[in-house]
Design a protein around this motif. Sequence first.
Motif, short mmCIF file in Angstrom:
data_model
loop_
_atom_site.label_atom_id
_atom_site.label_comp_id
_atom_site.label_asym_id
_atom_site.label_seq_id
_atom_site.Cartn_x
_atom_site.Cartn_y
_atom_site.Cartn_z
N GLY A 37 0.80 -1.22 0.00
CA GLY A 37 0.00 0.00 0.00
C GLY A 37 0.83 1.27 0.00
N TRP A 38 2.09 1.17 0.42
CA TRP A 38 3.00 2.33 0.38
C TRP A 38 3.77 2.39 -0.92
N ARG A 39 3.63 1.39 -1.77
CA ARG A 39 4.39 1.34 -3.01
C ARG A 39 3.51 1.50 -4.25
N MET A 40 2.24 1.73 -4.03
CA MET A 40 1.34 1.98 -5.16
C MET A 40 0.07 2.67 -4.65
N GLY A 41 -0.57 3.37 -5.52
CA GLY A 41 -1.84 4.01 -5.18
C GLY A 41 -1.69 5.22 -4.28
N SER A 42 -2.74 5.49 -3.52
CA SER A 42 -2.77 6.71 -2.71
C SER A 42 -1.73 6.70 -1.59
N GLY A 43 -1.39 5.51 -1.06
CA GLY A 43 -0.34 5.43 -0.04
C GLY A 43 1.00 5.90 -0.57
N GLU A 44 1.35 5.43 -1.76
CA GLU A 44 2.63 5.82 -2.37
C GLU A 44 2.65 7.31 -2.67
N THR A 45 1.56 7.84 -3.20
CA THR A 45 1.48 9.26 -3.52
C THR A 45 1.68 10.10 -2.26
N TYR A 46 0.99 9.71 -1.20
CA TYR A 46 1.10 10.48 0.04
C TYR A 46 2.50 10.34 0.65
N TRP A 47 3.06 9.15 0.61
CA TRP A 47 4.40 8.92 1.16
C TRP A 47 5.39 9.91 0.57
N TYR A 48 5.44 10.00 -0.77
CA TYR A 48 6.40 10.89 -1.42
C TYR A 48 6.08 12.36 -1.16
N LYS A 49 4.80 12.69 -1.10
CA LYS A 49 4.40 14.06 -0.79
C LYS A 49 4.87 14.44 0.61
N TYR A 50 4.70 13.51 1.55
CA TYR A 50 5.12 13.78 2.93
C TYR A 50 6.64 13.91 3.02
N VAL A 51 7.38 13.01 2.43
CA VAL A 51 8.85 13.06 2.49
C VAL A 51 9.35 14.37 1.90
N ASP A 52 8.79 14.79 0.77
CA ASP A 52 9.21 16.06 0.17
C ASP A 52 8.92 17.23 1.11
N TRP A 53 7.73 17.23 1.71
CA TRP A 53 7.36 18.30 2.64
C TRP A 53 8.32 18.31 3.84
N TYR A 54 8.52 17.16 4.44
CA TYR A 54 9.35 17.06 5.64
C TYR A 54 10.78 17.52 5.37
N LYS A 55 11.34 17.08 4.27
CA LYS A 55 12.74 17.43 3.96
C LYS A 55 12.93 18.91 3.66
N THR A 56 11.87 19.60 3.30
CA THR A 56 12.00 21.03 2.98
C THR A 56 11.60 21.94 4.14
N THR A 57 11.22 21.35 5.28
CA THR A 57 10.88 22.17 6.44
C THR A 57 12.13 22.49 7.25
N ASN A 58 12.03 23.48 8.09
CA ASN A 58 13.18 23.83 8.93
C ASN A 58 13.23 22.93 10.17
N ASP A 59 14.32 23.00 10.89
CA ASP A 59 14.53 22.12 12.05
C ASP A 59 13.50 22.32 13.15
N GLU A 60 13.02 23.54 13.33
CA GLU A 60 12.02 23.81 14.36
C GLU A 60 10.71 23.06 14.04
N ILE A 61 10.30 23.09 12.80
CA ILE A 61 9.08 22.38 12.40
C ILE A 61 9.28 20.87 12.50
N LYS A 62 10.44 20.39 12.09
CA LYS A 62 10.72 18.95 12.21
C LYS A 62 10.62 18.51 13.67
N LYS A 63 11.15 19.32 14.57
CA LYS A 63 11.08 18.99 15.99
C LYS A 63 9.64 18.95 16.47
N ARG A 64 8.84 19.93 16.06
CA ARG A 64 7.41 19.96 16.44
C ARG A 64 6.68 18.73 15.92
N VAL A 65 6.96 18.35 14.68
CA VAL A 65 6.32 17.17 14.09
C VAL A 65 6.70 15.92 14.87
N GLN A 66 7.97 15.76 15.17
CA GLN A 66 8.44 14.57 15.88
C GLN A 66 7.87 14.49 17.29
#
Length: 84
Positions: A37-66
């Motif tokens: 489910g993470w390698r096809m369909g809506s799970g895969e789409t969301y996975w990559y969208k999330y990774v892109d978002w997370y990697k482009t946030t600053n450290d303060e936001i990453k800390k809040r998310v974690q």
Amino acid sequence: MKHVKPFPDREIPDYDDEGLMVPPWVKYPNIPLGSIGWRMGSGETYWYKYVDWYKTTNDEIKKRVQEKYSAEGRWENFYLNLRD
């Protein structure tokens, strides 16, 4: 006969009330880590969208998310694996 999805999830928004993108296990709680489910369909789409978002946030936001969305169980190394 009503069609039932194999992973019936209630609709969960991509972003929470603080503007933080919710991690994959929150968005799709019925798709286990390692599932196809993470390698096809809506799970895969969301996975990559999330990774892109997370990697482009600053450290303060990453800390809040974690802090807000701790990665536990099989997901425990998720944030570590997103480091550049």
